[in-house]
Design an enzyme around this catalytic site. Structure first.
Site, PDB file in Angstrom:
ATOM      1  CB  SER A 138      -0.941   0.209   1.262  1.00 24.47           C
ATOM      2  OG  SER A 138      -1.761   0.999   1.898  1.00 24.47           O
ATOM      3  CE1 TYR A 151      -3.787  -2.573   4.954  1.00 22.81           C
ATOM      4  CE2 TYR A 151      -3.359   0.253   4.582  1.00 22.81           C
ATOM      5  CZ  TYR A 151      -3.469  -1.378   4.138  1.00 22.81           C
ATOM      6  OH  TYR A 151      -3.794  -2.047   2.934  1.00 22.81           O
TER       7      TYR A 151
END
Length: 258
Positions: A138, A151
């Site tokens: 990401s 995360y």
């Protein structure tokens, strides 16, 4: 044994994973699909286009779930040509507002499961001297993650891990591509409890466009793909030039529950 090349896509029930599967199906691959939720819709959509699918319902946050998936791939008797390690979960909200088990589950799926699966799949690829691996990280891998702390940290690990493999496998015939999408429309936001945050409510990138960019980069042998979308480019540029303390403050504004 099928004469079509075989590809594996994890996290393929919805979102980016499903779209990666569709892209690989269009390129003539049979597909092993894996998710921890029903795959009926994905199987039906891909089946209508003539793609042969092998669905596996497994929790890749467990050693047993990863081994089950590896056993299915081995049992097909067809060499695995492509592996898209796409599965990922998050946990929104302040770190102390969620049980520690919720955060550990993020680490087990995003980090431990990725490492175990990569180790199990890459050995065969390297032995055959060919294969392509796409790993979904990401753009937040370069940002501290207040209100989604585990995360962001897990994606930092995934990026570092993938870049290390790229160097180790450089002369093996196996390519490893890192996909770093921005905020993309998927079930991730609901499952992570981030729908009330500013990041959860803002417009999202199209998962189909993200998948197309990733698969194209995979077959071109690129080391890294950041889809040319507004959120992806903005967050990537921010991570590259803004001091860590400022990045953390910006992420807090974006991710804090409202």
């Amino acid at each position: 044994m099928s004469t079509r090349p075989l590809a594996l896509v994890t996290g393929s029930s919805t979102g980016i994973g499903l779209e990666i599967a569709r892209e690989l199906g269009r390129r003539g691959h049979d597909l092993v699909l894996c998710a921890d939720e029903p795959l009926d819709e994905a199987v039906n959509r891909l089946g209508r286009s003539g793609v042969v699918t092998h669905p596996v319902h497994a929790d890749l946050g467990t050693e047993q779930g990863v081994q089950e998936l590896l056993d299915v791939v081995d049992g097909l008797g067809t060499p695995l040509e492509v592996a898209a390690l796409n599965v990922g979960i998050g946990q929104g909200g302040a770190f102390l507002d969620s049980p520690v088990q919720a955060h550990l589950e993020v680490v087990r799926v995003d980090v431990v499961g990725t490492v175990q699966l990569a180790h199990g799949l890459l050995a065969g690829m390297v032995q055959r001297g060919r294969g392509r691996v796409l790993v979904t990280s990401s753009v937040v891998s370069g940002l501290p993650g207040p209100y989604q702390a585990t995360y962001n940290a897990s994606k930092s690990f995934v990026q570092s891990f993938t870049e290390a493999l790229q160097t180790e496998l450089a002369d093996t015939g196996v390519s490893v591509t890192l996909l770093r999408p921005g905020a993309t429309e998927s079930a991730f936001w609901r499952r992570s409890g981030l729908t009330s945050s500013l990041l959860g409510r803002m417009p999202k990138d199209d998962p189909g466009a993200t998948a197309r960019a990733g698969v194209q980069g995979l077959f071109e042998g690129k080391r890294q793909v950041v889809p040319a979308t507004p959120t992806g480019r903005l967050l990537d540029a921010t991570a590259a030039v803004v001091p860590s303390r400022v990045k953390a403050a910006l992420q807090a504004v974006m991710s804090r529950p409202r």
